[in-house]
Design a protein around this motif. Structure first.
Motif, PDB file in Angstrom:
ATOM      1  N   GLN A  83      -2.155  -8.071  -4.172  1.00  0.00           N
ATOM      2  CA  GLN A  83      -1.120  -7.357  -3.203  1.00  0.00           C
ATOM      3  C   GLN A  83      -1.465  -7.710  -1.815  1.00  0.00           C
ATOM      4  O   GLN A  83      -0.787  -7.916  -0.797  1.00  0.00           O
ATOM      5  CB  GLN A  83      -0.717  -6.205  -3.319  1.00  0.00           C
ATOM      6  N   PHE A 136       0.754  -1.132  -0.055  1.00  0.00           N
ATOM      7  CA  PHE A 136       0.003  -0.027  -0.177  1.00  0.00           C
ATOM      8  C   PHE A 136       1.054   1.138   0.124  1.00  0.00           C
ATOM      9  O   PHE A 136       1.685   1.337   0.706  1.00  0.00           O
ATOM     10  CB  PHE A 136      -0.917   0.084   1.145  1.00  0.00           C
ATOM     11  N   ALA A 139      -6.515   0.116  -1.595  1.00  0.00           N
ATOM     12  CA  ALA A 139      -6.736  -1.233  -2.193  1.00  0.00           C
ATOM     13  C   ALA A 139      -7.939  -1.896  -1.635  1.00  0.00           C
ATOM     14  O   ALA A 139      -8.430  -1.663  -0.422  1.00  0.00           O
ATOM     15  CB  ALA A 139      -5.547  -2.391  -1.679  1.00  0.00           C
ATOM     16  N   SER A 156      -3.480   5.424  -1.689  1.00  0.00           N
ATOM     17  CA  SER A 156      -4.490   4.629  -2.650  1.00  0.00           C
ATOM     18  C   SER A 156      -4.991   3.591  -1.972  1.00  0.00           C
ATOM     19  O   SER A 156      -4.262   2.677  -1.480  1.00  0.00           O
ATOM     20  CB  SER A 156      -3.738   4.324  -4.019  1.00  0.00           C
ATOM     21  N   ALA A 201      -7.663  -7.565  -3.489  1.00  0.00           N
ATOM     22  CA  ALA A 201      -6.657  -7.181  -4.268  1.00  0.00           C
ATOM     23  C   ALA A 201      -5.439  -8.031  -3.972  1.00  0.00           C
ATOM     24  O   ALA A 201      -5.168  -8.549  -2.930  1.00  0.00           O
ATOM     25  CB  ALA A 201      -5.928  -5.786  -4.011  1.00  0.00           C
TER      26      ALA A 201
END
Length: 136
Positions: A36, A24, A30, A28, A34
């Motif tokens: 990641q 992260f 997530a 932004s 997501a």
């Protein structure tokens, strides 16, 4: 220490910080599902188990990840939060409920988002309270 030295020291300290697989950046936000986010949870759990708890457990996959509450659920809070839930498929054959919380701007020095997670029955020190309460 003069101002230039102080700024250089701060920049070095921030740039040298590296959380394992931190996904992260810059506010932004997530989504719960997501890649990641899920990868970070799996790697962090494996590292914690291997280095601290030594149970030989790992998360094979996280199934059905979804948001359970959105950004600013508490009116008095200016911190954007995303509460998530799913099922952790463990390497011991058990499926366990997992909850995670993504907090905007609450990472190291306020520069990144923070992610906390808890797997039901696998928080022996009650870091996240009874029954993973703080991340639900």
């Amino acid at each position: 220490m003069n101002m230039k030295s102080l700024i250089l020291a701060l920049v070095f300290m921030v740039s040298s910080y590296s959380a394992p697989a931190m996904a992260f950046t810059g506010g932004s936000f997530a989504a719960c599902d997501a890649p990641q986010v899920l990868t970070y949870i799996q790697k962090r759990f494996t590292w914690t188990d291997r280095m601290l708890l030594k149970r030989g457990l790992a998360i094979d996959s996280i199934e059905r990840p979804h948001a359970i509450r959105g950004r600013n659920m508490v009116a008095s809070s200016s911190v954007p939060r995303l509460y998530c839930h799913g099922t952790a498929r463990m390497n011991d054959g058990h499926d366990r409920p997992i909850w995670w919380l993504i907090e905007g701007g609450m990472g190291f020095a306020g520069l990144r988002d923070n992610l906390e997670f808890c797997i039901s029955g696998l928080d022996p020190f009650k870091v996240h309270g009874a029954w993973c309460r703080s991340v639900r």
